[in-house]
Design an enzyme around this catalytic site. Structure first.
Site, mmCIF file in Angstrom:
data_model
loop_
_atom_site.group_PDB
_atom_site.id
_atom_site.type_symbol
_atom_site.label_atom_id
_atom_site.label_comp_id
_atom_site.label_asym_id
_atom_site.label_seq_id
_atom_site.Cartn_x
_atom_site.Cartn_y
_atom_site.Cartn_z
ATOM 1 N N GLU A 133 0.864 -1.251 0.059
ATOM 2 C CA GLU A 133 0.231 -0.015 -0.125
ATOM 3 C C GLU A 133 0.917 1.264 -0.053
ATOM 4 O O GLU A 133 1.884 1.230 0.872
ATOM 5 C CB GLU A 133 -0.861 -0.132 1.319
ATOM 6 C CG GLU A 133 -1.484 1.202 1.221
ATOM 7 C CD GLU A 133 -2.415 1.183 2.757
ATOM 8 O OE1 GLU A 133 -2.349 0.198 3.749
ATOM 9 O OE2 GLU A 133 -3.080 2.282 2.978
ATOM 10 N N ASP A 166 0.021 13.886 -4.522
ATOM 11 C CA ASP A 166 1.189 14.260 -3.635
ATOM 12 C C ASP A 166 2.553 14.465 -3.935
ATOM 13 O O ASP A 166 3.062 13.555 -4.640
ATOM 14 C CB ASP A 166 1.012 13.650 -2.266
ATOM 15 C CG ASP A 166 -0.114 13.552 -1.482
ATOM 16 O OD1 ASP A 166 -1.083 14.374 -1.900
ATOM 17 O OD2 ASP A 166 -0.562 12.619 -0.621
ATOM 18 N N ILE A 167 2.975 15.550 -4.015
ATOM 19 C CA ILE A 167 4.482 15.439 -4.132
ATOM 20 C C ILE A 167 5.324 14.331 -3.465
ATOM 21 O O ILE A 167 6.206 13.675 -4.205
ATOM 22 C CB ILE A 167 5.335 17.013 -3.548
ATOM 23 C CG1 ILE A 167 4.710 18.297 -4.850
ATOM 24 C CG2 ILE A 167 6.871 16.979 -4.003
ATOM 25 C CD1 ILE A 167 5.094 19.730 -4.048
ATOM 26 N N THR A 170 -18.395 10.453 -11.017
ATOM 27 C CA THR A 170 -17.252 9.774 -11.700
ATOM 28 C C THR A 170 -15.947 10.646 -11.948
ATOM 29 O O THR A 170 -14.862 10.185 -12.096
ATOM 30 C CB THR A 170 -17.493 8.794 -12.704
ATOM 31 O OG1 THR A 170 -17.513 9.752 -13.973
ATOM 32 C CG2 THR A 170 -18.551 8.146 -12.529
ATOM 33 N N LYS A 171 -16.257 12.128 -12.251
ATOM 34 C CA LYS A 171 -15.001 12.881 -12.575
ATOM 35 C C LYS A 171 -13.715 12.794 -11.583
ATOM 36 O O LYS A 171 -12.719 12.846 -12.265
ATOM 37 C CB LYS A 171 -15.475 14.460 -12.709
ATOM 38 C CG LYS A 171 -15.008 15.345 -13.401
ATOM 39 C CD LYS A 171 -14.760 15.072 -14.983
ATOM 40 C CE LYS A 171 -15.625 15.495 -15.990
ATOM 41 N NZ LYS A 171 -15.903 15.162 -17.197
ATOM 42 N N CYS A 212 0.013 -0.354 30.023
ATOM 43 C CA CYS A 212 1.091 0.440 29.871
ATOM 44 C C CYS A 212 1.131 1.622 30.758
ATOM 45 O O CYS A 212 1.267 1.454 32.127
ATOM 46 C CB CYS A 212 1.405 0.884 28.468
ATOM 47 S SG CYS A 212 3.057 1.178 28.052
ATOM 48 N N GLN A 265 1.120 1.938 34.943
ATOM 49 C CA GLN A 265 1.809 2.799 35.758
ATOM 50 C C GLN A 265 1.181 3.666 36.917
ATOM 51 O O GLN A 265 1.274 3.905 37.664
ATOM 52 C CB GLN A 265 2.765 3.340 34.853
ATOM 53 C CG GLN A 265 3.662 2.672 34.097
ATOM 54 C CD GLN A 265 4.694 3.489 33.006
ATOM 55 O OE1 GLN A 265 4.353 4.699 32.841
ATOM 56 N NE2 GLN A 265 5.459 2.672 32.276
ATOM 57 N N HIS A 324 1.267 -4.292 25.578
ATOM 58 C CA HIS A 324 0.092 -3.710 24.835
ATOM 59 C C HIS A 324 -0.612 -5.112 24.377
ATOM 60 O O HIS A 324 -0.358 -5.323 23.188
ATOM 61 C CB HIS A 324 0.525 -2.921 23.766
ATOM 62 C CG HIS A 324 1.022 -1.531 24.155
ATOM 63 N ND1 HIS A 324 -0.130 -0.460 24.458
ATOM 64 C CD2 HIS A 324 2.050 -1.134 24.594
ATOM 65 C CE1 HIS A 324 0.667 0.665 24.784
ATOM 66 N NE2 HIS A 324 1.966 0.044 24.964
ATOM 67 N N GLU A 362 -3.390 -5.356 23.157
ATOM 68 C CA GLU A 362 -4.514 -5.114 22.051
ATOM 69 C C GLU A 362 -3.704 -5.256 20.534
ATOM 70 O O GLU A 362 -4.601 -5.473 19.813
ATOM 71 C CB GLU A 362 -4.881 -3.625 22.120
ATOM 72 C CG GLU A 362 -3.950 -2.477 21.954
ATOM 73 C CD GLU A 362 -3.167 -2.076 23.220
ATOM 74 O OE1 GLU A 362 -2.894 -3.056 24.062
ATOM 75 O OE2 GLU A 362 -2.404 -1.004 23.317
HETATM 76 N N1 GLN Z 1 4.838 7.015 29.110
HETATM 77 C C1 GLN Z 1 5.056 5.702 29.578
HETATM 78 C C2 GLN Z 1 6.502 4.944 29.386
HETATM 79 O O1 GLN Z 1 7.122 5.399 28.510
HETATM 80 C C3 GLN Z 1 4.061 4.587 29.160
HETATM 81 C C4 GLN Z 1 4.164 4.263 27.614
HETATM 82 C C5 GLN Z 1 3.209 3.747 27.234
HETATM 83 O O2 GLN Z 1 2.158 3.776 27.520
HETATM 84 N N2 GLN Z 1 2.864 3.178 25.876
HETATM 85 O O3 GLN Z 1 7.020 4.344 29.991
#
Ligand code: GLN
Length: 542
Positions: free
Chosen positions: A139, A146-147, A187-188, A380, A384, A514, A516
């Site tokens: 992709e 775009d330049i 369509t232009k 993350c 903390q 993370h 997710e």
């Molecule tokens: N700012 C925090 C760190 O650098 C948490 C980073 C984050 O949430 N991805 O450790």
């Protein structure tokens, strides 16, 4: 030898090129082909790691520790193929490679130019790290015209010439706007966008036309004629109610058939789309609903939390409920009392984040969830903040803070200056570069026996992706565990806290990584499945 499909976009940005590419990858995969997906970004940053999430959206981290474009998240969620560092490049990276070569003297006195040196570096990237893939989908970020994207278009034009048309294909995604006063789809803009591509020597083989309504046969024919594309290769790409319907819907419009036809792949079996149909069915017909409050500070651009929103949806798919997300600006809690905002939530999540702004609000959200026994998931930065909250309120350390916010007497969260990656020691300086220097990518985490997370994962060792510069200070472990915050996941050397949980709470988990980033619609992440289950239980209580 792999076949290359180049996907460009025209007319306007934000047409869903990433999703369209991911869907095409998924369709080819469901026909039994091995695919890889790549993104070429024309901006000058070396990678998106230093960009604000509110400008460019989430930074997606790969197992091998690259900070990449969020489209790689779509690719991975749709195909299950783990993205790699070699799947995303930017103009910034290409130029730094070329300039480093020039400094080394590799060009032997030659004048270094966009053509051929920059375009060669782009072509090398496109062909690199390809083994037995049947298709490599590339992709090209940005919009044709775009330049910035010119060297990339020139590189793919050259590559198609070198490899031959039997091995390459150009797909162009455009928009057909509906003009209410004329009662017509226009369509232009598509014609102009194709002209723009032709001006750099690229004749698209297929057009995908985004439209909010069905495209009449006459218009399709007209686009085919004016743009010099076979009529069946003008694919209507209509709006759908869920992104997971995209592969099914594009298949119905002939997308993968036409790609196979282009490459002369006849007699191919039809794709098996059962798993996509199943997911869509689940999303369309949930048995209930839960509301999750996500307390962050990048809520002005929801792309900042793309993978998170998807992973929560996956948790809903696993539990057969619809997950309603309420995006809550953490700074709101610094202006007013948080309680009425959080009270309607079935669960609360504090996602990743950077910097002190909004941190107090996140800590208030943690306190609310902990005291009211509302399910809490800290990711993350969210982990903390949960640790700082517990240190301040439970462990009697009112000055507990993160050194990310400035010098502190109680660095419950502190800067990491060295850590182990396998057997290798990684070192950082407090005043070092910001780009690409965090603890990045997949690391193992050992789970404590009898912990909640051990049970949720059903495994003793897990491997998750990281992106952080600060860490919870292991020296506070005893004091925090004494007041009920258990360190239930640690790095293999036992030095870096990876997970905390409160056993005396319905669901309170903070993770330094993370999760997710690894969740897929057809393989929801266990932490998200369990968190949504806890939210369902909570919703039944009230
Ligand atoms: N700012 C925090 C760190 O650098 C948490 C980073 C984050 O949430 N991805 O450790």
């Amino acid at each position: 030898m792999a076949r290359f499909i180049f996907i460009t976009g025209g007319v306007v940005s934000s047409l869903g090129k990433g999703l369209a590419s991911a869907a095409l990858g998924a369709l080819l995969q469901s026909r039994g082909f091995k695919v890889r997906l790549r993104k070429l970004d024309p901006y000058l940053n070396v990678d998106p790691g230093t960009m604000s999430p509110t400008q460019h959206g989430e930074v997606y981290v790969t197992d091998d520790g690259a900070e990449t474009d969020l489209d790689l998240g779509h690719y991975e969620r749709f195909t299950g193929v783990p993205s790699r560092r070699s799947d995303n490049v930017t103009t910034g990276r290409i130029y730094s490679t070329v300039i480093a070569r020039e400094r080394r003297g590799d060009y032997l006195g030659g004048t270094v130019q966009v053509i051929p040196h920059v375009t060669d570096a782009i072509k090398d990237f496109i062909k690199s790290d390809v083994t037995d893939e049947d298709f490599v989908l590339c992709e090209i970020g940005g919009t044709v015209g775009d330049i910035e994207s010119l060297p990339f278009l020139e590189a793919i034009r050259q590559l198609a010439n070198e490899l031959g048309r039997a091995q390459t294909m150009f797909v162009h995604l455009t928009l057909l706007p509906y003009i209410p006063s004329a009662g017509e789809l226009k369509t232009k803009p598509t014609q102009h966008s194709v002209k723009e591509l032709l001006s750099v020597g690229i004749q698209p083989d297929m057009l995908m036309c985004r439209s909010d309504r069905p495209i009449p046969a006459g218009e399709r024919r007209k686009i085919a004629q004016f743009c010099n594309v076979r009529e069946e290769a003008v694919i209507p790409a209509l709006d759908v109610d869920t992104i997971y319907q995209v592969p099914v819907s594009y298949h119905e419009q002939g997308l993968d058939d036409q790609v196979c036809k282009h490459f002369g792949l006849t007699g191919m079996p039809m794709p098996n789309l059962a798993r996509w149909n199943h997911i869509v069915e689940r999303i369309r017909h949930p048995e209930g609903e839960v509301t999750i409050g996500v307390v962050g500070k990048y809520t002005s651009l929801l792309d900042s939390y793309k993978s998170l929103a998807e992973a929560l949806t996956h948790g809903g798919i696993a539990n057969n409920v619809r997950v309603v997300l309420k995006w809550i600006d953490s700074e709101a809690f610094e202006r007013e009392d948080a309680v009425h905002i959080l009270e309607p939530m079935d669960a609360i999540l504090v996602p990743g984040g950077f910097g002190e702004r909004g941190a107090m609000g996140k800590i208030s959200a943690v306190r609310f969830a902990r005291e009211r026994k509302v399910p809490y998931f800290g990711i993350c930065f969210g982990m903390q903040m949960a640790v700082i909250e517990a240190a301040r309120d439970l462990a009697g350390l009112p000055k507990a803070s993160s050194s990310e916010f400035g010098p502190t007497d109680e660095p419950v969260v502190g800067l990491m200056t060295e850590w182990l990656r396998g057997n290798q020691l990684e070192r950082r300086q407090a005043d070092g570069d910001m780009g690409g220097t965090m603890r990045l990518g997949a690391y193992d985490c050992h789970l404590t026996p009898d912990s909640m997370v051990r049970d949720i994962y059903g495994a003793a060792i897990v491997n998750e992706r990281h992106r952080h510069r600060y860490e919870v200070n292991i020296h506070y472990r005893e004091r925090l565990e004494a007041v009920g915050l258990v360190f239930s996941g640690l790095s293999p050397d036992g030095v870096l806290p990876e997970i905390v949980e409160i056993p005396d709470h319905p669901w309170f988990v903070g993770v330094q990584f993370h999760p997710e980033l690894k969740s897929k619609p057809f393989d929801p992440h266990p932490l998200f499945t369990s968190f949504i289950k806890a939210a369902i239980d909570q919703s039944r209580l009230v």
